[in-house]
Design a protein around this motif. Structure first.
Motif, PDB file in Angstrom:
ATOM      1  N   LEU A  92       0.801  -1.248   0.063  1.00  0.00           N
ATOM      2  CA  LEU A  92      -0.041  -0.046   0.043  1.00  0.00           C
ATOM      3  C   LEU A  92       0.703   1.274  -0.183  1.00  0.00           C
ATOM      4  O   LEU A  92       0.397   2.125  -0.681  1.00  0.00           O
ATOM      5  CB  LEU A  92      -0.914   0.122   1.067  1.00  0.00           C
ATOM      6  N   ASN A  93       2.139   1.380   0.693  1.00  0.00           N
ATOM      7  CA  ASN A  93       2.655   2.361   0.826  1.00  0.00           C
ATOM      8  C   ASN A  93       3.379   2.761  -0.654  1.00  0.00           C
ATOM      9  O   ASN A  93       3.569   3.863  -0.966  1.00  0.00           O
ATOM     10  CB  ASN A  93       3.808   2.169   1.931  1.00  0.00           C
ATOM     11  N   ALA A  94       3.732   1.713  -1.357  1.00  0.00           N
ATOM     12  CA  ALA A  94       4.245   2.021  -2.616  1.00  0.00           C
ATOM     13  C   ALA A  94       3.251   2.647  -3.613  1.00  0.00           C
ATOM     14  O   ALA A  94       3.431   3.602  -4.304  1.00  0.00           O
ATOM     15  CB  ALA A  94       4.784   0.776  -3.377  1.00  0.00           C
ATOM     16  N   TYR A  95       1.986   2.275  -3.494  1.00  0.00           N
ATOM     17  CA  TYR A  95       0.937   2.891  -4.171  1.00  0.00           C
ATOM     18  C   TYR A  95       0.744   4.373  -3.587  1.00  0.00           C
ATOM     19  O   TYR A  95       0.738   5.055  -4.498  1.00  0.00           O
ATOM     20  CB  TYR A  95      -0.482   2.100  -4.021  1.00  0.00           C
ATOM     21  N   ILE A  96       0.712   4.524  -2.444  1.00  0.00           N
ATOM     22  CA  ILE A  96       0.513   6.022  -1.979  1.00  0.00           C
ATOM     23  C   ILE A  96       1.697   6.932  -2.583  1.00  0.00           C
ATOM     24  O   ILE A  96       1.490   8.066  -2.759  1.00  0.00           O
ATOM     25  CB  ILE A  96       0.300   5.924  -0.600  1.00  0.00           C
ATOM     26  N   LYS A  97       2.994   6.366  -2.376  1.00  0.00           N
ATOM     27  CA  LYS A  97       4.093   7.165  -2.935  1.00  0.00           C
ATOM     28  C   LYS A  97       3.968   7.393  -4.273  1.00  0.00           C
ATOM     29  O   LYS A  97       4.201   8.574  -4.725  1.00  0.00           O
ATOM     30  CB  LYS A  97       5.320   6.303  -2.609  1.00  0.00           C
ATOM     31  N   GLY A  98       3.567   6.362  -5.104  1.00  0.00           N
ATOM     32  CA  GLY A  98       3.399   6.601  -6.585  1.00  0.00           C
ATOM     33  C   GLY A  98       2.554   7.566  -6.793  1.00  0.00           C
ATOM     34  O   GLY A  98       2.694   8.519  -7.663  1.00  0.00           O
ATOM     35  N   PHE A  99       1.439   7.680  -6.234  1.00  0.00           N
ATOM     36  CA  PHE A  99       0.324   8.673  -6.357  1.00  0.00           C
ATOM     37  C   PHE A  99       0.710  10.076  -6.088  1.00  0.00           C
ATOM     38  O   PHE A  99       0.566  11.055  -6.783  1.00  0.00           O
ATOM     39  CB  PHE A  99      -1.097   8.221  -5.473  1.00  0.00           C
ATOM     40  N   GLU A 100       1.229  10.113  -4.898  1.00  0.00           N
ATOM     41  CA  GLU A 100       1.809  11.561  -4.351  1.00  0.00           C
ATOM     42  C   GLU A 100       3.013  12.034  -5.605  1.00  0.00           C
ATOM     43  O   GLU A 100       2.632  13.211  -5.636  1.00  0.00           O
ATOM     44  CB  GLU A 100       2.456  11.292  -3.118  1.00  0.00           C
ATOM     45  N   GLU A 101       3.525  11.281  -6.009  1.00  0.00           N
ATOM     46  CA  GLU A 101       4.783  11.656  -6.948  1.00  0.00           C
ATOM     47  C   GLU A 101       4.130  11.934  -8.325  1.00  0.00           C
ATOM     48  O   GLU A 101       4.421  12.691  -8.930  1.00  0.00           O
ATOM     49  CB  GLU A 101       5.832  10.700  -7.108  1.00  0.00           C
ATOM     50  N   GLY A 102       3.129  11.239  -8.243  1.00  0.00           N
ATOM     51  CA  GLY A 102       2.326  11.330  -9.960  1.00  0.00           C
ATOM     52  C   GLY A 102       1.574  12.716  -9.425  1.00  0.00           C
ATOM     53  O   GLY A 102       1.586  13.499 -10.991  1.00  0.00           O
ATOM     54  N   GLU A 103       1.249  13.226  -8.450  1.00  0.00           N
ATOM     55  CA  GLU A 103       0.382  14.413  -8.550  1.00  0.00           C
ATOM     56  C   GLU A 103       1.289  15.568  -8.817  1.00  0.00           C
ATOM     57  O   GLU A 103       1.083  16.605  -9.555  1.00  0.00           O
ATOM     58  CB  GLU A 103      -0.214  14.588  -7.385  1.00  0.00           C
ATOM     59  N   VAL A 104       2.645  15.526  -8.246  1.00  0.00           N
ATOM     60  CA  VAL A 104       3.730  16.418  -8.335  1.00  0.00           C
ATOM     61  C   VAL A 104       4.085  16.646  -9.775  1.00  0.00           C
ATOM     62  O   VAL A 104       4.237  17.622 -10.306  1.00  0.00           O
ATOM     63  CB  VAL A 104       4.833  16.010  -7.491  1.00  0.00           C
ATOM     64  N   ASP A 105       4.079  15.468 -10.574  1.00  0.00           N
ATOM     65  CA  ASP A 105       4.737  15.320 -11.699  1.00  0.00           C
ATOM     66  C   ASP A 105       3.629  16.185 -12.860  1.00  0.00           C
ATOM     67  O   ASP A 105       4.008  16.691 -13.864  1.00  0.00           O
ATOM     68  CB  ASP A 105       5.237  13.918 -12.231  1.00  0.00           C
ATOM     69  N   PHE A 106       2.431  15.931 -12.391  1.00  0.00           N
ATOM     70  CA  PHE A 106       1.391  16.277 -13.175  1.00  0.00           C
ATOM     71  C   PHE A 106       1.465  17.828 -13.020  1.00  0.00           C
ATOM     72  O   PHE A 106       1.384  18.360 -14.259  1.00  0.00           O
ATOM     73  CB  PHE A 106      -0.059  15.733 -12.781  1.00  0.00           C
ATOM     74  N   ASP A 107       1.490  18.144 -11.994  1.00  0.00           N
ATOM     75  CA  ASP A 107       1.544  19.434 -11.767  1.00  0.00           C
ATOM     76  C   ASP A 107       2.579  20.413 -12.326  1.00  0.00           C
ATOM     77  O   ASP A 107       2.528  21.545 -13.079  1.00  0.00           O
ATOM     78  CB  ASP A 107       1.578  19.949 -10.289  1.00  0.00           C
ATOM     79  N   LYS A 108       3.857  19.619 -12.490  1.00  0.00           N
ATOM     80  CA  LYS A 108       4.904  20.172 -13.019  1.00  0.00           C
ATOM     81  C   LYS A 108       4.709  20.520 -14.664  1.00  0.00           C
ATOM     82  O   LYS A 108       5.130  21.599 -15.087  1.00  0.00           O
ATOM     83  CB  LYS A 108       6.292  19.308 -12.943  1.00  0.00           C
ATOM     84  N   ARG A 109       4.294  19.420 -15.193  1.00  0.00           N
ATOM     85  CA  ARG A 109       3.849  19.405 -16.598  1.00  0.00           C
ATOM     86  C   ARG A 109       2.707  20.222 -17.236  1.00  0.00           C
ATOM     87  O   ARG A 109       2.771  20.640 -18.096  1.00  0.00           O
ATOM     88  CB  ARG A 109       4.011  17.932 -17.196  1.00  0.00           C
ATOM     89  N   TYR A 110       1.590  20.036 -16.358  1.00  0.00           N
ATOM     90  CA  TYR A 110       0.299  20.552 -16.861  1.00  0.00           C
ATOM     91  C   TYR A 110      -0.372  21.691 -15.898  1.00  0.00           C
ATOM     92  O   TYR A 110      -1.254  22.091 -16.096  1.00  0.00           O
ATOM     93  CB  TYR A 110      -0.709  19.404 -16.929  1.00  0.00           C
ATOM     94  N   GLY A 111       0.466  22.222 -14.894  1.00  0.00           N
ATOM     95  CA  GLY A 111       0.012  23.023 -13.929  1.00  0.00           C
ATOM     96  C   GLY A 111      -0.317  24.287 -14.757  1.00  0.00           C
ATOM     97  O   GLY A 111      -1.155  25.003 -14.387  1.00  0.00           O
TER      98      GLY A 111
END
Length: 329
Positions: A92-111
């Motif tokens: 579960l922690n791997a999923y949460i970490k992936g989600f958190e970093e996915g949000e950051v990367d999305f914002d960097k590219r499409y913010g």
């Protein structure tokens, strides 16, 4: 997408092992909890929300939700050539970490994309998001939607991290499209057919797929439907696609479609329920359809869960407004 996958490629996955999941005939994916996840995913898009440090992280995928919520899941041990159980919650922690970093990367590219949605580059921005979403966001064969729609066949910390990472992109993109629904709809329905870079699957909307099924089963020959103009019929299909399944079944019942199916196509109600369930990608045995239809009877069962009866008055009002040429809200 290489730049937005930087964090994924640089993760340190020491001792990370890949195991094959036992999906076929696994009771984990046939019980009432799993069916409930499938129903929630259909009705609400999200089937489970996990919370960590005050942050809510959604899971769209019913199979993945079961894996991450279950302490004993069947995996194949290649070394011993046998099936064993492992703790799914350990991933579960791997999923949460992936989600958190996915949000950051999305914002960097499409913010900054929102500031361009109403300018000269609006069409380019919308098509870019949709192309990444469905087709190339993950690689040249699949998009961000992988995190929501694909069935996990193997499990490892990296694999589960990747599900979280792309689910975050789906989550962020959905929020973006919902905030600017008018501009996205306008461009997609008016301009997308002119863009050769958008895959044909994007054009094959849910409305078109469901419309084809309704044609096959005589929906447009119903008395209450035949009196509608072609434009109003199109609006009716839009209402069916956009609303929750409970509303759809109430509308089908009001229009006489359920009775029509029983009289003309199905001797067994179970087969009818299964068929309707396929149209809307609901549970595989048609249980939800049965529940919604039963909730419309004089002595319904399971009213707390299946609430099609709450839409009885609304579908009638919506239909009358539609006959007057007004699209219900």
């Amino acid at each position: 997408m290489k730049d937005s996958l930087k964090s994924l490629s640089e993760m340190n996955w020491k001792l990370d092992k890949v195991y094959r999941l036992r999906l076929k005939d696994d009771p984990l994916f046939t019980g009432p909890v799993y069916e409930s996840y499938c129903l929630d995913a259909k009705e609400n898009s999200v089937c489970l929300i996990v919370r960590k440090n005050g942050k809510s992280v959604p899971i769209h995928n019913p199979q993945l939700a079961m894996i991450l919520e279950t302490r004993e899941i069947g995996i194949y041990n290649a070394k011993n050539k046998s099936w064993i159980n492992v703790d799914g919650t350990a991933y579960l922690n791997a999923y949460i970490k992936g989600f958190e970093e996915g949000e950051v990367d999305f914002d960097k590219r499409y913010g900054s994309i929102e500031s361009n949605l109403y300018g000269n580059n609006a069409t380019e921005c919308v098509l870019e998001i949709c192309n990444q979403y469905y087709h190339v966001g993950r690689n040249d064969k699949s998009g961000w939607d992988y995190g929501r729609s694909s069935v996990p066949k193997t499990i490892s910390q990296r694999i589960i991290y990747e599900y979280g990472y792309y689910t975050a992109h789906v989550f962020c993109a959905d929020n973006l499209m919902n905030r600017h629904r008018i501009i996205f709809d306008k461009i997609l329905y008016n301009d997308v057919s002119k863009n050769e870079h958008v895959h044909h699957d994007l054009l094959k909307s849910n409305a078109e797929k469901i419309n084809a099924k309704l044609v096959d089963f005589g929906f447009f020959e119903l008395a209450k439907v035949k009196v509608l103009s072609a434009e109003d019929c199109s609006k009716l299909i839009g209402m069916i696609v956009e609303n929750q399944l409970s509303y759809v079944i109430a509308m089908f019942d009001f229009l006489g479609f359920i009775r029509h199916l029983d009289n003309e196509y199905f001797k067994l109600k179970g087969k009818r329920n299964n068929e309707i369930s396929k149209w809307f990608q609901s549970d595989k045995d048609g249980r939800a359809i049965r529940g919604y239809i039963n909730s419309l009877s004089k002595k319904p069962e399971g009213k707390d869960r299946y609430k099609a009866y709450l839409h009885k008055e609304k579908v009638q009002k919506d239909y009358q407004r539609l006959k007057k040429g007004v699209r219900p809200h």
